[in-house]
Design a protein around this motif. Structure first.
Motif, PDB file in Angstrom:
ATOM      1  N   ILE A   1      11.773 -11.937  -9.255  1.00 54.89           N
ATOM      2  CA  ILE A   1      12.426 -11.957  -7.931  1.00 54.89           C
ATOM      3  C   ILE A   1      11.692 -12.924  -7.007  1.00 54.89           C
ATOM      4  O   ILE A   1      12.312 -13.618  -6.197  1.00 54.89           O
ATOM      5  CB  ILE A   1      12.538 -10.530  -7.328  1.00 54.89           C
ATOM      6  CG1 ILE A   1      13.492 -10.529  -6.132  1.00 54.89           C
ATOM      7  CG2 ILE A   1      11.174  -9.956  -6.953  1.00 54.89           C
ATOM      8  CD1 ILE A   1      13.815  -9.136  -5.584  1.00 54.89           C
ATOM      9  N   ARG A   2      10.387 -13.049  -7.176  1.00 54.55           N
ATOM     10  CA  ARG A   2       9.631 -13.987  -6.336  1.00 54.55           C
ATOM     11  C   ARG A   2       9.958 -15.438  -6.707  1.00 54.55           C
ATOM     12  O   ARG A   2      10.064 -16.314  -5.839  1.00 54.55           O
ATOM     13  CB  ARG A   2       8.130 -13.714  -6.459  1.00 54.55           C
ATOM     14  CG  ARG A   2       7.698 -12.304  -6.031  1.00 54.55           C
ATOM     15  CD  ARG A   2       7.994 -12.047  -4.574  1.00 54.55           C
ATOM     16  NE  ARG A   2       7.594 -10.706  -4.139  1.00 54.55           N
ATOM     17  CZ  ARG A   2       6.448 -10.410  -3.542  1.00 54.55           C
ATOM     18  NH1 ARG A   2       5.551 -11.353  -3.299  1.00 54.55           N
ATOM     19  NH2 ARG A   2       6.188  -9.162  -3.178  1.00 54.55           N
ATOM     20  N   GLN A   3      10.116 -15.697  -8.003  1.00 53.88           N
ATOM     21  CA  GLN A   3      10.509 -17.043  -8.443  1.00 53.88           C
ATOM     22  C   GLN A   3      11.903 -17.393  -7.936  1.00 53.88           C
ATOM     23  O   GLN A   3      12.166 -18.527  -7.537  1.00 53.88           O
ATOM     24  CB  GLN A   3      10.477 -17.129  -9.974  1.00 53.88           C
ATOM     25  CG  GLN A   3       9.084 -17.207 -10.559  1.00 53.88           C
ATOM     26  CD  GLN A   3       8.384 -18.494 -10.158  1.00 53.88           C
ATOM     27  OE1 GLN A   3       8.870 -19.591 -10.412  1.00 53.88           O
ATOM     28  NE2 GLN A   3       7.228 -18.374  -9.523  1.00 53.88           N
TER      29      GLN A   3
ATOM     30  N   ASN B   1       6.638  -4.437   4.729  1.00 50.07           N
ATOM     31  CA  ASN B   1       6.725  -5.821   4.265  1.00 50.07           C
ATOM     32  C   ASN B   1       5.336  -6.395   4.053  1.00 50.07           C
ATOM     33  O   ASN B   1       4.327  -5.743   4.326  1.00 50.07           O
ATOM     34  CB  ASN B   1       7.556  -6.683   5.224  1.00 50.07           C
ATOM     35  CG  ASN B   1       6.949  -6.772   6.616  1.00 50.07           C
ATOM     36  OD1 ASN B   1       5.757  -6.527   6.807  1.00 50.07           O
ATOM     37  ND2 ASN B   1       7.767  -7.126   7.586  1.00 50.07           N
ATOM     38  N   ASN B   2       5.318  -7.601   3.553  1.00 49.59           N
ATOM     39  CA  ASN B   2       4.087  -8.345   3.394  1.00 49.59           C
ATOM     40  C   ASN B   2       3.782  -8.970   4.765  1.00 49.59           C
ATOM     41  O   ASN B   2       4.573  -9.791   5.248  1.00 49.59           O
ATOM     42  CB  ASN B   2       4.295  -9.421   2.319  1.00 49.59           C
ATOM     43  CG  ASN B   2       3.067 -10.264   2.097  1.00 49.59           C
ATOM     44  OD1 ASN B   2       2.288 -10.505   3.015  1.00 49.59           O
ATOM     45  ND2 ASN B   2       2.891 -10.721   0.862  1.00 49.59           N
ATOM     46  N   ALA B   3       2.661  -8.567   5.376  1.00 52.67           N
ATOM     47  CA  ALA B   3       2.379  -8.975   6.761  1.00 52.67           C
ATOM     48  C   ALA B   3       2.382 -10.492   6.925  1.00 52.67           C
ATOM     49  O   ALA B   3       2.801 -11.008   7.964  1.00 52.67           O
ATOM     50  CB  ALA B   3       1.036  -8.402   7.202  1.00 52.67           C
TER      51      ALA B   3
ATOM     52  N   ALA C   1       3.504  -8.860 -12.754  1.00 52.04           N
ATOM     53  CA  ALA C   1       3.175  -8.906 -11.319  1.00 52.04           C
ATOM     54  C   ALA C   1       3.453 -10.278 -10.717  1.00 52.04           C
ATOM     55  O   ALA C   1       3.374 -11.305 -11.405  1.00 52.04           O
ATOM     56  CB  ALA C   1       1.714  -8.535 -11.112  1.00 52.04           C
ATOM     57  N   TRP C   2       3.736 -10.269  -9.414  1.00 51.81           N
ATOM     58  CA  TRP C   2       4.078 -11.479  -8.666  1.00 51.81           C
ATOM     59  C   TRP C   2       3.005 -12.557  -8.699  1.00 51.81           C
ATOM     60  O   TRP C   2       3.290 -13.739  -8.597  1.00 51.81           O
ATOM     61  CB  TRP C   2       4.389 -11.107  -7.214  1.00 51.81           C
ATOM     62  CG  TRP C   2       3.163 -10.924  -6.346  1.00 51.81           C
ATOM     63  CD1 TRP C   2       2.659 -11.845  -5.475  1.00 51.81           C
ATOM     64  CD2 TRP C   2       2.271  -9.804  -6.281  1.00 51.81           C
ATOM     65  NE1 TRP C   2       1.524 -11.352  -4.867  1.00 51.81           N
ATOM     66  CE2 TRP C   2       1.259 -10.106  -5.347  1.00 51.81           C
ATOM     67  CE3 TRP C   2       2.218  -8.562  -6.930  1.00 51.81           C
ATOM     68  CZ2 TRP C   2       0.218  -9.216  -5.033  1.00 51.81           C
ATOM     69  CZ3 TRP C   2       1.200  -7.682  -6.618  1.00 51.81           C
ATOM     70  CH2 TRP C   2       0.211  -8.006  -5.696  1.00 51.81           C
ATOM     71  N   ASN C   3       1.713 -12.100  -8.821  1.00 48.83           N
ATOM     72  CA  ASN C   3       0.610 -13.057  -8.694  1.00 48.83           C
ATOM     73  C   ASN C   3       0.073 -13.522 -10.037  1.00 48.83           C
ATOM     74  O   ASN C   3      -1.041 -14.021 -10.112  1.00 48.83           O
ATOM     75  CB  ASN C   3      -0.498 -12.459  -7.824  1.00 48.83           C
ATOM     76  CG  ASN C   3      -0.932 -11.078  -8.305  1.00 48.83           C
ATOM     77  OD1 ASN C   3      -0.424 -10.588  -9.322  1.00 48.83           O
ATOM     78  ND2 ASN C   3      -1.847 -10.456  -7.587  1.00 48.83           N
TER      79      ASN C   3
HETATM   80  C1  LIG Z   1       1.693 -11.443   0.492  1.00 44.95           C
HETATM   81  O1  LIG Z   1       1.734 -12.783   0.948  1.00 44.95           O
HETATM   82  C2  LIG Z   1       0.509 -13.474   0.781  1.00 44.95           C
HETATM   83  C3  LIG Z   1       0.679 -14.821   1.435  1.00 44.95           C
HETATM   84  O2  LIG Z   1       1.737 -15.538   0.859  1.00 44.95           O
HETATM   85  C4  LIG Z   1       0.163 -13.560  -0.681  1.00 44.95           C
HETATM   86  O3  LIG Z   1      -1.079 -14.179  -0.841  1.00 44.95           O
HETATM   87  C5  LIG Z   1       0.113 -12.156  -1.275  1.00 44.95           C
HETATM   88  O4  LIG Z   1      -0.100 -12.251  -2.676  1.00 44.95           O
HETATM   89  C6  LIG Z   1       1.416 -11.435  -1.011  1.00 44.95           C
HETATM   90  N1  LIG Z   1       1.389 -10.073  -1.547  1.00 44.95           N
HETATM   91  C7  LIG Z   1       2.511  -9.442  -1.914  1.00 44.95           C
HETATM   92  C8  LIG Z   1       2.376  -8.084  -2.513  1.00 44.95           C
HETATM   93  O5  LIG Z   1       3.623  -9.943  -1.788  1.00 44.95           O
END
Ligand SMILES: *[C@@H]1O[C@H](CO)[C@@H](O)[C@H](O)[C@H]1NC(C)=O
Ligand SMILES: *[C@@H]1O[C@H](CO)[C@@H](O)[C@H](O)[C@H]1NC(C)=O
Ligand SMILES: *[C@@H]1O[C@H](CO)[C@@H](O)[C@H](O)[C@H]1NC(C)=O
Ligand SMILES: *[C@@H]1O[C@H](CO)[C@@H](O)[C@H](O)[C@H]1NC(C)=O
Length: 302
Positions: A31-33, A85-87, A169-171
């Motif tokens: 979903i992030r991609q 949300n993501n701050a 995971a997204w990262n």
């Molecule tokens: C939130 O956004 C920051 C900045 O883009 C990013 O580094 C971080 O991984 C994000 N975390 C999530 C859970 O989306």
């Protein structure tokens, strides 16, 4: 004279307001991609998806609740509010409930913050789901649940699903090749539909798009290898009406499973469904979609 000049201009990409959801959770890589690919095509996108893995929850719907454990992949701490949300990336929103609940929150509520309200949402997309959603599986898929919810609310809904991958995971680094490919292909279908003009889909219609295996260890490693084929969701029965006539098919489309399983190439299926039943649309509705997407549709090899 003016008309001729216009006809020779390349098709301009139209930026639209998109709500994006899924059932694998807001922090899943696919979903992030897809968010990145859609915004890369200049669209304005709100991501509003479940806090946790809600795979297989169909059209379930419930009031979001405070987190009693961490969000998936530790993407928010236990005890976090029901919606957050993501701050630093506030367009990335989680909703601690089902896919239907989360896409509706994006359409009805977040649209007031980022767009100018629910009626300014142009299109809603869900996925790409981790794993295909073919045939009867559509009935229990939360990704399909989200897309059909959007169509029921009057926002054209598209569900995307990819055969390859597991929840990631997204990262993750590097991003798996399949995830980037599915995001590009999903963006292609979305942009092509938008370029066809409003209404993007007939009332109560959604699209179910499935991708074959892709990326490392497969023979489909680049988006340019893929072809889209118009398909049916379910196998036709004796009482099924005719499908739209195309590709010399005698009025019967291949099932989406047949398309995705075609081994001599990289064929992605696009099926047309009714949002209320999640079953196949009529030939007339299929024809509308065929005309809109004709620029990217191909026939299966005979
Ligand atoms: C939130 O956004 C920051 C900045 O883009 C990013 O580094 C971080 O991984 C994000 N975390 C999530 C859970 O989306
Ligand atoms: C997500 O939920 C589905 C359905 O319950 C399950 O099959 C899958 O293993 C779950 N994924 C993870 C990573 O827990
Ligand atoms: C979302 O919007 C709807 C419709 O305006 C409203 O009834 C509901 O309370 C809102 N939900 C939240 C969590 O703000
Ligand atoms: C979309 O897919 C079609 C057919 O597969 C291809 O010709 C076209 O170049 C793609 N467009 C984009 C923007 O990727």
């Amino acid at each position: 004279m003016h008309l001729i000049t216009l006809a020779l201009l390349p098709v301009l990409t139209q930026a639209v307001n998109v709500v994006l959801s899924n059932d694998d959770g807001w922090a899943e890589i696919n979903i992030r991609q897809f968010y990145n690919a859609l915004t890369g095509s200049d669209n304005s996108v709100i991501l509003s998806a479940p806090a946790e893995n809600e795979s297989g929850t169909g059209s379930s719907d419930a009031t979001p609740t405070r987190l009693s454990s961490a969000c998936e992949f530790n993407s928010c701490p236990s005890g976090s509010p029901a919606i957050g949300n993501n701050a630093s990336m506030p367009r990335f929103n989680y909703v601690n409930s089902y896919p239907v609940t989360s896409i509706r929150y994006g359409i009805q509520n977040l649209s007031n913050t980022y767009f100018s309200g629910p009626s300014s949402v142009d299109i809603a997309v869900a996925g790409p789901n981790v794993g295909a959603n073919l045939g009867l599986t559509t009935q229990i898929s939360g990704t399909v649940g989200a897309a059909t919810e959007a169509s029921k609310e009057g926002i054209p809904g598209l569900a995307f699903s990819g055969t390859t991958g597991s929840q990631t995971a997204w990262n993750v680094n590097p991003v798996p090749a399949y995830s980037a490919i599915y995001a590009d292909l999903s963006t292609n279908v979305t942009t092509t539909l938008v370029a066809s003009g409003k209404p993007y889909l007939p009332a109560n219609i959604w699209l179910n798009v499935n991708f074959p295996p892709a990326g490392s260890g497969t023979s489909c490693t680049s988006t340019s290898q893929f072809r889209f084929v118009l398909s049916r969701i379910n196998t036709a029965t004796l009482i099924s009406g005719k499908d739209v006539t195309t590709c010399g098919n005698g009025g019967r489309l291949p099932t989406e499973m047949t398309v995705v399983d075609t081994s001599s190439g990289c064929y992605a299926s696009i099926s047309v469904g009714h949002a209320d039943t999640k079953l196949d649309a009529t030939a007339t509705e299929q024809q509308t979609v065929l005309s809109k997407l004709s620029g990217i549709l191909s026939c299966l090899p005979s």
